[in-house]
Structure formats: structure tokens, C-alpha cells
Design a protein around this motif. Structure first.
Motif, PDB file in Angstrom:
ATOM      1  N   TYR A  81       0.839  -1.204   0.000  1.00 47.12           N
ATOM      2  CA  TYR A  81       0.000   0.000   0.000  1.00 47.12           C
ATOM      3  C   TYR A  81       0.870   1.250   0.000  1.00 47.12           C
ATOM      4  N   ARG A  82       1.915   1.235   0.821  1.00 48.43           N
ATOM      5  CA  ARG A  82       2.797   2.405   0.932  1.00 48.43           C
ATOM      6  C   ARG A  82       3.482   2.713  -0.401  1.00 48.43           C
ATOM      7  N   ARG A  92      -0.012  -1.997  -4.248  1.00 46.41           N
ATOM      8  CA  ARG A  92      -1.393  -2.368  -3.982  1.00 46.41           C
ATOM      9  C   ARG A  92      -2.155  -1.072  -3.725  1.00 46.41           C
ATOM     10  N   VAL A  93      -3.296  -0.916  -4.360  1.00 45.21           N
ATOM     11  CA  VAL A  93      -4.010   0.355  -4.296  1.00 45.21           C
ATOM     12  C   VAL A  93      -5.381   0.186  -3.650  1.00 45.21           C
ATOM     13  N   ASN A  94      -5.631   1.033  -2.690  1.00 44.89           N
ATOM     14  CA  ASN A  94      -6.936   1.156  -2.052  1.00 44.89           C
ATOM     15  C   ASN A  94      -6.985   2.596  -1.546  1.00 44.89           C
ATOM     16  N   ALA A  95      -8.032   3.314  -1.890  1.00 50.35           N
ATOM     17  CA  ALA A  95      -8.097   4.745  -1.571  1.00 50.35           C
ATOM     18  C   ALA A  95      -7.821   5.023  -0.097  1.00 50.35           C
ATOM     19  N   LEU A  96      -8.397   4.250   0.777  1.00 51.74           N
ATOM     20  CA  LEU A  96      -8.214   4.483   2.204  1.00 51.74           C
ATOM     21  C   LEU A  96      -6.869   3.960   2.702  1.00 51.74           C
ATOM     22  N   LYS A  99       0.985   5.430   3.548  1.00 58.16           N
ATOM     23  CA  LYS A  99       2.033   6.155   2.813  1.00 58.16           C
ATOM     24  C   LYS A  99       3.140   6.749   3.680  1.00 58.16           C
ATOM     25  N   ASN A 100       2.852   7.096   4.928  1.00 58.06           N
ATOM     26  CA  ASN A 100       3.873   7.699   5.786  1.00 58.06           C
ATOM     27  C   ASN A 100       4.389   6.774   6.883  1.00 58.06           C
TER      28      ASN A 100
END
Length: 192
Positions: free
Chosen positions: A72-73, A77-81, A87-88
Motif C-alpha cells: 500500500y505504501r 497495492r491500491v486502495n483509496a483508504l 504512505k507515511n
């Protein structure tokens, strides 16, 4: 005298280092608690999701959880939430979150009459995820007891290619929507 001074200096440095380490761990613990409060909004304070489309994290493989947070970071892998939440995060924070959730007791399975059609479909799944949805490789997710709606959503994402995973994209593409629903329900009924 000189030897005594060396011992005293070394002892002082060791004590100071321990003090610094404990203060860092107190700060890290405070930050982890803040992160856990954020995670609990969707995944529950005990790692059990309040929404059937969000995964339970309690008892999940720590390596798998850490890998997914890193994905996700990085945007792999992508998910809006989740992309925004991850990310941080530092690697240390990711590892601490994964370790925390993997140590929690998972919720008992959904139960109900066992989905026999799903039991027949699971043959495609067991070489990686195990007969009862419990893989031997910590890089793979535990499916047993997971939310059926979440499992179905993820399989549909693999099938459509919106979620990437070379093997999973192939396996899911071979399944009908009905087979996906059945196998998702079957694994949700297995005890974690």
C-alpha cells in the motif's frame, strides 16, 4: 584509578544508552497506540473488522500483514483508504503493527451450514492456503475465518486484474463469480 574511571565511564554510557533506548521505546509505544487507534476505526480494537468488506487482522500472518502495508505504501497495492494510511508509515511502524495484529486472537468463524460447493472449489486454493485456509508460508494470508464479503471482493479484484498477484490473477480468472462467492463463504466458515 584509571581502570576505575574507565569502568565508571563505561557504566555511565551503558546506563545512558539504556535510558535513551527506553525513552525511544516509550515514544514508539505512544506512536504505535496512536496508529492502532486509527486502525481500530475500520479493523476494530481487537483486529476484528466492523464491516464485512474490510478484513479481520487478528491472528493474521505478520509477514503477510507487513508485506501488504508496504505494498500500500509503495503503490503496488491500491486502495483509496489504505494507501493514504500507509504512505507515511516507517518500516519499524509497519513491523510493529503487523506483530501486534498477528498476536491478537482471531474471531471465531462465521459458522452456519458448510458451503459444500465452496469446499469443492477450494482444491485450487489448498496448495498455498492449506486445506483449512491456514498456509504454512507466512507471506500468504490466512483465509480461515476471514469475512466472506472481503474474500469475495479480493478474488474479484484478482480476477479483473485490479489487484496484482501473478498466481492469484491466474487462479481467480479460472473461477466463475458463483465459485468465488462459494469458496469465499467456505473459507469464512473455517475456524482460524
Amino acid at each position: 584509578m584509571r581502570e576505575t574511571m574507565k569502568k565508571l565511564t563505561l557504566s555511565t554510557l551503558v546506563a545512558f544508552g539504556a535510558l535513551l533506548a527506553s525513552s525511544f521505546s516509550l515514544a514508539d509505544t505512544s506512536k504505535l497506540n496512536t496508529l492502532l487507534t486509527t486502525c481500530a476505526t475500520c479493523h476494530g480494537s481487537e483486529g476484528v473488522s466492523i464491516n464485512p468488506q474490510w478484513p479481520n487482522l487478528a491472528g493474521q500472518n505478520d509477514k503477510y500483514l507487513a508485506d501488504q502495508l508496504r505494498a500500500y505504501r509503495s503503490g503496488q497495492r491500491v486502495n483509496a483508504l489504505m494507501s493514504g494510511q500507509a504512505k507515511n508509515l516507517s518500516d519499524t511502524q509497519i513491523d510493529a503493527l503487523a506483530k501486534h495484529y498477528s498476536a491478537l486472537t482471531p474471531e471465531p468463524a462465521a459458522g452456519g451450514e458448510l458451503n459444500q460447493a465452496g469446499a469443492h472449489v477450494r482444491g485450487r486454493c489448498i496448495s498455498c492456503h492449506g486445506i483449512e485456509g491456514k498456509p504454512v508460508n507466512a507471506e500468504w494470508p490466512i483465509l480461515a475465518g476471514q469475512k466472506a464479503a472481503y474474500l469475495r471482493e479480493q478474488l474479484m479484484a484478482f480476477k479483473s486484474g485490479t489487484r496484482k498477484g501473478s498466481l492469484m490473477n491466474v487462479v481467480a480468472a479460472e473461477l466463475s463469480d458463483t465459485q468465488i462467492a462459494n469458496v469465499a463463504e467456505y473459507f469464512s466458515q473455517q475456524q482460524p
